[in-house]
Design a protein around this motif. Structure first.
Motif, PDB file in Angstrom:
ATOM      1  N   HIS A 684      -7.008  -3.205 -14.498  1.00 60.06           N
ATOM      2  CA  HIS A 684      -7.735  -4.482 -14.569  1.00 60.06           C
ATOM      3  C   HIS A 684      -8.689  -4.529 -15.764  1.00 60.06           C
ATOM      4  O   HIS A 684      -9.815  -5.028 -15.668  1.00 60.06           O
ATOM      5  N   ILE A 685      -8.218  -3.998 -16.888  1.00 60.87           N
ATOM      6  CA  ILE A 685      -9.003  -4.050 -18.120  1.00 60.87           C
ATOM      7  C   ILE A 685      -8.636  -5.328 -18.866  1.00 60.87           C
ATOM      8  O   ILE A 685      -7.461  -5.539 -19.193  1.00 60.87           O
ATOM      9  N   PRO A 686      -9.595  -6.196 -19.165  1.00 64.21           N
ATOM     10  CA  PRO A 686      -9.284  -7.435 -19.898  1.00 64.21           C
ATOM     11  C   PRO A 686      -8.715  -7.132 -21.281  1.00 64.21           C
ATOM     12  O   PRO A 686      -9.238  -6.282 -22.008  1.00 64.21           O
ATOM     13  N   LEU A 687      -7.638  -7.832 -21.642  1.00 65.29           N
ATOM     14  CA  LEU A 687      -7.017  -7.685 -22.955  1.00 65.29           C
ATOM     15  C   LEU A 687      -7.448  -8.851 -23.838  1.00 65.29           C
ATOM     16  O   LEU A 687      -7.298 -10.015 -23.459  1.00 65.29           O
ATOM     17  N   ILE A 688      -7.977  -8.542 -25.016  1.00 68.95           N
ATOM     18  CA  ILE A 688      -8.478  -9.567 -25.933  1.00 68.95           C
ATOM     19  C   ILE A 688      -7.685  -9.495 -27.224  1.00 68.95           C
ATOM     20  O   ILE A 688      -7.643  -8.460 -27.892  1.00 68.95           O
ATOM     21  N   SER A 689      -7.027 -10.597 -27.573  1.00 69.33           N
ATOM     22  CA  SER A 689      -6.323 -10.695 -28.839  1.00 69.33           C
ATOM     23  C   SER A 689      -7.319 -11.158 -29.904  1.00 69.33           C
ATOM     24  O   SER A 689      -7.816 -12.281 -29.855  1.00 69.33           O
ATOM     25  N   ALA A 690      -7.629 -10.260 -30.829  1.00 65.82           N
ATOM     26  CA  ALA A 690      -8.675 -10.541 -31.820  1.00 65.82           C
ATOM     27  C   ALA A 690      -8.061 -11.093 -33.095  1.00 65.82           C
ATOM     28  O   ALA A 690      -7.180 -10.475 -33.697  1.00 65.82           O
ATOM     29  N   THR A 691      -8.521 -12.243 -33.518  1.00 58.20           N
ATOM     30  CA  THR A 691      -8.104 -12.835 -34.786  1.00 58.20           C
ATOM     31  C   THR A 691      -9.326 -13.411 -35.477  1.00 58.20           C
ATOM     32  O   THR A 691     -10.356 -13.688 -34.845  1.00 58.20           O
ATOM     33  N   GLU A 692      -9.213 -13.555 -36.779  1.00 57.62           N
ATOM     34  CA  GLU A 692     -10.285 -14.187 -37.558  1.00 57.62           C
ATOM     35  C   GLU A 692     -10.410 -15.643 -37.108  1.00 57.62           C
ATOM     36  O   GLU A 692      -9.393 -16.319 -36.902  1.00 57.62           O
ATOM     37  N   PRO A 693     -11.571 -16.180 -36.794  1.00 60.61           N
ATOM     38  CA  PRO A 693     -12.903 -15.666 -37.126  1.00 60.61           C
ATOM     39  C   PRO A 693     -13.676 -15.164 -35.898  1.00 60.61           C
ATOM     40  O   PRO A 693     -14.863 -15.488 -35.741  1.00 60.61           O
ATOM     41  N   LEU A 694     -13.056 -14.375 -35.004  1.00 56.57           N
ATOM     42  CA  LEU A 694     -13.735 -13.877 -33.815  1.00 56.57           C
ATOM     43  C   LEU A 694     -14.918 -12.991 -34.194  1.00 56.57           C
ATOM     44  O   LEU A 694     -14.804 -12.107 -35.051  1.00 56.57           O
ATOM     45  N   SER A 695     -16.058 -13.220 -33.539  1.00 59.16           N
ATOM     46  CA  SER A 695     -17.249 -12.385 -33.730  1.00 59.16           C
ATOM     47  C   SER A 695     -17.749 -11.952 -32.367  1.00 59.16           C
ATOM     48  O   SER A 695     -17.676 -12.711 -31.390  1.00 59.16           O
ATOM     49  N   LEU A 696     -18.263 -10.734 -32.309  1.00 62.55           N
ATOM     50  CA  LEU A 696     -18.793 -10.177 -31.065  1.00 62.55           C
ATOM     51  C   LEU A 696     -20.185  -9.633 -31.311  1.00 62.55           C
ATOM     52  O   LEU A 696     -20.411  -8.880 -32.273  1.00 62.55           O
ATOM     53  N   SER A 697     -21.111 -10.012 -30.464  1.00 66.52           N
ATOM     54  CA  SER A 697     -22.458  -9.444 -30.513  1.00 66.52           C
ATOM     55  C   SER A 697     -22.530  -8.353 -29.448  1.00 66.52           C
ATOM     56  O   SER A 697     -22.600  -8.633 -28.251  1.00 66.52           O
TER      57      SER A 697
END
Length: 852
Positions: A684-697
């Motif tokens: 149950h680990i969330p899968l995140i597809s990262a593409t520009e312009p994703l930003s994470l704080s």
């Protein structure tokens, strides 16, 4: 005997520890004899200050003895009058022809053969600084032999090799690899403590001449013992199903090669691995059952004891004669002799005396985890069980004794367990209470009886084995259930030595104050006196204060970096691959890639596959993360799905909690990638597809910004948000990391086309500068262009690349480009792990190896 033996042993150990801490101090051999004579004079004559003098002289004697032992532990293969280090550097990579005999069991696993050989003669053939010197050198030295097989016919041939065989072969001398990561396993030191200084490697068996030896010696006895044990292992294969046969081999005859890795992992998580290794517990059970049988046969106590003492060496030999079994057998024989002579009350002195003799025989035992655990737990049981028993309910003596033994064993072994294995299960005490007696007194006897009967009638043995199979089914069900309660499994960073010392001191104070508190309460029932009331209050307050300090100590040990506000970026050396651990100032952890081993197999080469292949994740990455106190990973970022970047992540997901998994939005069509994503979904680990312009704080001082791949590429494939992609390099995640105004650029295995695409999208008017560039694709010429370096203007560059890799990474073209831009270069193939620490003084860098 008097208790002074205990103190003398501890003083002797202190001398060893001092010698380990100051290896640079060399004391001439004659000083050793002077100290020895002085000690004798002090013991003979009653002189003033005798006790202090004996203490100081014992420490000096121990110091000198350890140093002398160290100085004699050098290679005998040499090229002249040079130091040991110079000799080894000169001979590293030299081709030699050697003659000797095999002294260990021969392990054939896929295309690899390994064993230890005792060499008698060494001829230097080529690549030597002095080819005409020392040909035909006579030596007496053990070396580790490593053969890479080239055909299945060679595999069949080597399966017939046995301990004791005479052997001649030609190969390359290599210095064993040292630890390449901070806190990593040091193979060189591991072999050195076994007096092995070389690994002799060769490809194929064309140069090998092997023949059986008929000279009677100790090795020949072990050879016949190996044959007998393998005969019994074949019987166990017939008695038990495949899922249990390896387990029973480990339990009964000490063969662990066929043990299911998943079963071992479950036992390890619950603190039950001591059951799977023949050691003190199994020797004690064997001795106890044998004594019981002999007494039932109406033999006298004295005769029974002598018979068990006589049979114990055979049991030690039969179970493999590992150092832990030899120590346990020796201790059991001395303990039985003490019972025979009514010396049992001197148990602590006997234990210390045996430990002292073993440490004199081999000082390196002090560094052996098995030695430390067996003697510390035994020492704790002798001293602690009587005290702990007084604190427990007295209604059932059997339950009282069992609980006291379990609690003391857990209490004593806990610091060593987390020091070496960095994990502890809160269910360990319960698992030990239930399963240790059950396996020791039910499963082991049933398995042994079934094995004995199978020598007469296989059918009869299988009937008895059926009961053991049912018991094993229950054991595996229970361990599987308890192992599934992950909330109770804790990861502990490696504690410091001072923490361990304070732990034992506080534990002793808690038990002692609790016993005195209970004694004062019992005295109060007989009559209330002011002295008793004051004592009761004092011991209660002392117990509460000690317990509070103990809890605070455990809290600190569990998270010693809680108040450390320095950010870290650690480029872990995983060979030809990437694995980067990021620790933010607010104690968040991010893992970028997980390394992995690339295997290329042609059709028909399935025979090369190994039963237990080296896995970067379980053998290197996960242990390092645990040592560094990574209780959970806030993010795991897979830049792309090539094996050298995600191969180790499977073990990470299985053994360390992960909150979120970031990937590039594609799926590479192979079994390992599919298994990794299935594991993430199952957990149950969330899968995140990262593409520009994703930003994470990540926190108030840490931020991520993804630059590649662009979201526009996904828009073209909006009907397939997750699609198959074999060429993963062009989809590598590229992102900026900023920690306290220090900027890192991570590039995965991006290539020139991706670099150009990123540059087109970014602001070319005010290009930002970065502090550290992770060079793309291990320094391949397909990336890190002039335009890329001109735009980012990094001060430092890190190349994660394998030592002696076959790809030619990093290329001279990329290295020249980086040098022309005056960028300081760090390479994991030359410097091992590279760590970058953000401090108040700025960015600081340290490397594990000195480099070239």
């Amino acid at each position: 005997m008097k208790n002074r033996i205990v103190w003398w042993v501890w003083i002797w150990v202190c001398g060893y520890i001092i010698a380990m801490q100051f290896p640079q101090f060399s004391i001439p051999w004659y000083v050793y004899w002077i100290v020895f004579v002085l000690l004798g004079l002090l013991l003979i004559f009653s002189l003033s200050g005798r006790k202090i003098g004996i203490l100081l002289i014992l420490i000096c004697l121990s110091f000198c003895y350890y140093q002398g032992f160290e100085h004699r532990n050098i290679t005998q293969i040499h090229l002249g009058e040079q130091s040991n280090e110079q000799q080894m550097e000169a001979l590293n990579g030299v081709t030699v022809k050697v003659k000797g005999h095999i002294t260990s069991p021969v392990t054939v696993d896929g295309d690899h053969v390994g064993f230890i050989a005792a060499l008698q003669k060494v001829n230097i053939l080529e690549n030597s600084p002095d080819k005409n010197q020392n040909n035909g050198l006579q030596v007496a030295e053990d070396v580790q032999i490593s053969i890479r097989l080239l055909s299945q016919e060679e595999q069949f041939r080597t399966m017939g090799w046995q301990r004791g065989d005479d052997i001649e072969l030609s190969g390359t001398l290599q210095i064993p690899s040292e630890a390449r990561n901070f806190g990593g396993f040091d193979y060189r030191e591991y072999l050195r403590q076994q007096h092995i200084h070389w690994v002799l490697t060769l490809k194929g068996t064309d140069s090998v001449i092997q023949q059986a030896s008929f000279h009677w010696n100790w090795t020949q006895l072990l050879r016949y013992n190996d044959q007998f044990r393998h005969f019994l292992a074949a019987k166990l294969d017939q008695l038990f199903p495949e899922s249990q046969a390896g387990y029973m081999k480990s339990l009964l005859i000490g063969l662990r090669v066929d043990l299911d890795p998943q079963q071992f992992q479950q036992f390890s998580n619950l603190g039950l691995t001591h059951i799977l290794a023949i050691s003190g517990m199994q020797v004690a059970v064997f001795s106890g059952i044998l004594l019981w049988i002999l007494r039932k046969l109406r033999l006298t106590k004295e005769t029974s004891i002598w018979l068990v003492i006589a049979l114990l060496p055979g049991y030690v030999l039969f179970t493999g004669s590992s150092p832990s079994v030899v120590r346990a057998g020796l201790m059991a024989m001395i303990a039985l002799f003490a019972v025979r002579q009514n010396w049992l009350k001197e148990g602590i002195n006997l234990l210390c005396l045996v430990g002292w003799l073993l440490l004199i025989w081999n000082p390196y035992l002090l560094l052996n985890v098995s030695f430390q655990l067996s003697f510390s737990v035994t020492y704790g049981l002798i001293i602690g069980v009587p005290w702990v028993s007084k604190c427990l309910p007295q209604k059932s003596k059997t339950f009282n004794s069992t609980l006291a033994v379990t609690l003391v064993a857990q209490l004593v072994s806990f610091p060593l367990t987390i020091f070496y294995f960095n994990k502890f299960s809160l269910l360990s005490w319960l698992a030990n209470i239930i399963l240790v007696p059950f396996i020791s007194f039910v499963v082991t006897p049933l398995g042994s009886i079934a094995l004995l009967f199978s020598l007469i009638s296989l059918h009869a043995g299988q009937w008895i084995a059926w009961f053991a199979v049912s018991c094993n089914t229950f054991t595996f069900w229970l361990t599987n259930v308890m192992d599934g309660w992950s909330l109770f499994h804790l990861i502990w960073p490696t504690p410091s030595l001072w923490w361990i010392a304070v732990y034992y001191g506080l534990a002793a104070l808690i038990i002692r104050s609790l016993v005195r508190w209970k004694a004062a309460k019992e005295a109060q029932r007989e009559g209330v006196y002011i002295r008793i009331i004051r004592g009761l209050r004092f011991h209660r307050m002392f117990f509460i204060c000690s317990l509070l300090c103990f809890v605070l100590l455990l809290s600190y040990g569990y998270n010693p970096e809680l108040w450390n506000k320095e950010g870290r970026v650690e480029f872990i050396d995983v060979g030809q691959g990437d694995a980067i651990l990021i620790r933010t100032p607010n104690n968040h952890f991010i893992l970028v890639d997980g390394g992995g081993t690339l295997l290329f197999r042609k059709k028909g080469e399935e025979w090369k596959d190994r039963k237990n292949p080296y896995d970067i994740g379980s053998k290197l990455l996960v242990p390092l993360l645990k040592k560094r106190g990574v209780h959970q990973l806030d993010y795991v970022i897979a830049t792309h799905e090539d094996t050298d970047h995600i191969g180790g992540l499977q073990a990470v997901l299985e053994q360390i909690p992960v909150r979120k998994f970031i990937f590039n939005g594609t799926l590479k069509p192979n079994s390992k990638t599919e298994q990794l994503f299935q594991s993430a979904l199952k957990l149950h680990i969330p899968l995140i597809s990262a593409t520009e312009p994703l930003s994470l704080s990540i926190d108030s001082r840490t931020a991520l910004r993804f630059l590649h791949p662009a979201s526009s590429e996904d828009l073209k494939l909006n009907e397939q948000p997750l699609y198959l992609e074999s060429n993963q390099n062009k989809r590598s995640l590229v992102f900026l990391l900023e920690i306290d105004h220090t900027r890192f650029l991570f590039t995965g295995d991006m290539e020139k086309a991706s670099e150009d695409e990123v540059l087109r999208r970014l602001d070319r008017i005010n290009p930002p500068s970065i502090d550290v560039l992770k060079v793309a694709h291990h320094g391949s010429k397909t990336s890190t262009t002039e335009q890329w370096l001109d735009y980012w203007r990094p001060k430092l560059a890190v190349i994660s690349v394998g030592e002696h890799n076959t790809y030619g990474h990093p290329t001279e073209e990329v290295l020249t480009r980086l040098s022309q831009h005056q960028i300081d270069i760090f390479r994991t193939d030359q410097q091992g792990e590279v760590q970058m620490i953000m401090t108040e003084k700025g960015l600081q860098t340290r490397v594990k190896l000195s480099g070239e």
